[in-house]
Design an enzyme around this catalytic site. Structure first.
Site, PDB file in Angstrom:
ATOM      1  N   GLY A 161       0.807  -1.212   0.000  1.00  0.00           N
ATOM      2  CA  GLY A 161       0.000   0.000   0.000  1.00  0.00           C
ATOM      3  C   GLY A 161       0.840   1.261   0.000  1.00  0.00           C
ATOM      4  N   THR A 214      10.697  -8.954  -7.656  1.00  0.00           N
ATOM      5  CA  THR A 214       9.421  -9.565  -8.013  1.00  0.00           C
ATOM      6  C   THR A 214       9.640 -11.032  -8.272  1.00  0.00           C
ATOM      7  OG1 THR A 214       7.727  -9.741  -9.722  1.00  0.00           O
ATOM      8  CG2 THR A 214       9.789  -8.708 -10.376  1.00  0.00           C
ATOM      9  N   ASP A 216       7.605 -12.918  -9.610  1.00  0.00           N
ATOM     10  CA  ASP A 216       6.971 -13.245 -10.890  1.00  0.00           C
ATOM     11  C   ASP A 216       7.855 -12.923 -12.092  1.00  0.00           C
ATOM     12  OD1 ASP A 216       4.781 -14.029  -9.464  1.00  0.00           O
ATOM     13  OD2 ASP A 216       3.564 -12.276  -9.924  1.00  0.00           O
ATOM     14  N   GLY A 260       2.243 -16.127 -10.181  1.00  0.00           N
ATOM     15  CA  GLY A 260       2.267 -15.487 -11.488  1.00  0.00           C
ATOM     16  C   GLY A 260       0.957 -14.766 -11.731  1.00  0.00           C
ATOM     17  N   TYR A 367       3.120 -20.129  -1.026  1.00  0.00           N
ATOM     18  CA  TYR A 367       3.748 -19.479   0.113  1.00  0.00           C
ATOM     19  C   TYR A 367       5.016 -20.189   0.564  1.00  0.00           C
ATOM     20  CZ  TYR A 367      -0.281 -16.477   0.238  1.00  0.00           C
ATOM     21  OH  TYR A 367      -1.242 -15.556  -0.111  1.00  0.00           O
ATOM     22  N   ILE A 369       7.095 -21.364  -1.772  1.00  0.00           N
ATOM     23  CA  ILE A 369       8.033 -20.866  -2.776  1.00  0.00           C
ATOM     24  C   ILE A 369       8.584 -19.493  -2.395  1.00  0.00           C
ATOM     25  CG2 ILE A 369       8.177 -19.982  -5.139  1.00  0.00           C
ATOM     26  CD1 ILE A 369       6.351 -22.251  -6.002  1.00  0.00           C
TER      27      ILE A 369
END
Length: 463
Positions: A161, A214, A216, A260, A367, A369
């Site tokens: 946030g 990140t 992803d 992802g 979680y 990973i």
């Protein structure tokens, strides 16, 4: 290595006068001697000419792919006097393997190589700057970070946030911070832009250096983000387990959901690493469940032929098949619907309606990973990122991130890495290799299909 020092602003123009602005702002002219004793200094304006992939360029404009980038590394002169320099480190967003390694690398480099005055850790992301949350700062020293790389997560804590840039810069002023290191993803880099703008409006001399994070692997102009290798390692273990479960039962189906949200890199890379999956579903194309191009008929054909199947599912895939939602998370991102629930229900109903017995095992390692310690490859990578970030900050570079692009460590402007999200190119040779591995037959998109990048899900003959 080709270099050019032509002009202070590294801007490459194309025939249509569109530009890729790779200029890195600086707080001023470095005048202090660099205290590093055992190194080869990089020239002050050392740059390299690289060709960006089309996927890294904004799709809204026509850019020339050839651009000049500033090389990372220590310079002979630094902007900040090390003995008076005070740094701060903040980690934001979701967890990722390697965050602690980056923190540790920054602290060790700042103290052992530059002998800075102090380094503070900001607790629980950007909230740590805001007094109303009541989070204390942490004094970071080589001793306090000596073992944190052995653990996953972030030693400093994190949060999601936005927070007001004005309040963050107020805190930086109160703490007399000279360099702020921000470890986070796309949202964090956008926050860093806002913080830089506020610092500039106040004419302050505070450097802001980003380290992109990140799991992803979806940040533009970053060849591979740290933690991705570890994520693929752990996802591969889950796929192996799913394959064992699937082959252990007649008409066994193993379904694995990996991380992802908008990009399917973990799913695709994991499939290539093990080559035991028969279907991989990613956010980059809208697959169908039924019909000639559907997953369910292809899955039935696969079971008829081999009596087992493994499906790897990226969490953001198939959102068009889920009930619509308007919920948003703390970062303002639209919350994803649970595609795994839809898929499990659809598979069971499909085969029940045909009186075909199946055994379906579902594995969600998400979680696990993201919370494990980094593997050796990621640790090496994190070390380079932390060191390069300290070199850049001490030289007075600001409004930038450290990137490894085409095996070179570079300084990239924040504006370049936040202009778009990186996605799998499903017209690429990489995606073709994924499809060859699974046996999904990628066909030429047709106008009658549901999506211009749809894939025909045809089961493999072998495996």
């Amino acid at each position: 290595m080709p270099k050019t020092n032509a002009g202070k602003k590294a801007i490459k123009k194309n025939s249509r006068n569109q530009v890729v602005d790779t200029h890195i702002p600086s707080l001023g002219n470095p005048r202090c001697d660099n205290p590093l004793k055992y190194c080869r200094f990089v020239e002050k304006d050392a740059k390299v000419l690289l060709n960006l992939a089309e996927d890294d360029l904004s799709s809204q404009d026509n850019y020339d792919s050839a651009s000049v980038f500033e090389l990372a590394g220590p310079r002979e002169k630094v902007y900040f006097d090390p003995s008076k320099t005070k740094c701060a480190i903040v980690t934001c967003g979701g967890l990722c393997p390697g965050i602690n390694d980056v923190i540790r690398s920054i602290v060790l480099e700042a103290f052992h190589s530059y002998n800075i005055a102090a380094c503070l850790g900001i607790r629980f992301g950007l909230q740590g700057f805001i007094p109303k949350y009541g989070h204390d700062f942490v004094e970071l020293t080589p001793e306090s970070v000596s073992r944190i790389h052995q653990f996953g997560g972030t030693f400093l804590g994190s949060s999601r946030g936005p927070q007001p840039a004005e309040d963050i810069v107020d805190a930086l002023e109160r703490m007399n911070i000279n360099i702020l290191f921000m470890i986070g993803g796309d949202g964090t880099m956008k926050a860093a832009q806002s913080i830089c703008a506020e610092i500039e409006s106040r004419k302050l001399k505070i450097s802001v250096v980003g380290i992109p994070k990140t799991i992803d692997n979806d940040i533009s102009c970053i060849s591979k983000s740290f933690g991705f290798d570890t994520a693929v390692d752990k996802a591969t273990e889950s796929i192996r387990c799913a394959h064992i479960e699937a082959t252990g039962a007649y008409n066994g189906i193993g379904l694995v959901k990996v991380m992802g949200r908008h990009s399917g890199f973990i799913a695709a890379h994991s499939v290539l690493a093990l080559r035991e999956a028969n279907f991989v579903l990613v956010p980059e194309y809208d697959f169908e469940l039924d019909g000639e191009r559907g997953l369910l008929p292809a899955l039935e054909e696969r079971l008829n032929a081999r009596h087992h199947a493994v499906i790897v599912l990226a969490e953001g895939a198939g959102q068009h098949l889920c009930p619509p939602t308007e919920e948003r998370d703390a970062s303002g991102n639209l919350k994803l619907s649970d595609i795994s629930t839809v898929l499990i229900k659809s598979i069971k109903e499909y085969f029940n309606s045909r009186d075909i017995p199946i055994t379906l095992k579902y594995i969600d390692p998400s979680y696990i990973i993201r919370s494990v310690p980094a593997n050796s490859n990621d640790r090496v990578y994190c070390g380079f990122l932390g060191q390069s970030a300290v070199h850049a900050g001490m030289c007075g570079k600001t409004g930038m991130v450290i990137s490894r692009l085409q095996d070179r460590y570079l300084h990239l402007p924040l504006s370049l890495v936040t202009q778009k999200r990186k996605h799998l190119n499903i017209q690429s040779g990489y995606w073709r290799a994924v499809l060859e591995s699974t046996g999904q037959n990628h066909i030429t998109p047709n106008s009658a299909g549901p999506h211009p990048d749809s894939c025909e899900l045809t089961p493999p003959a072998g495996k």
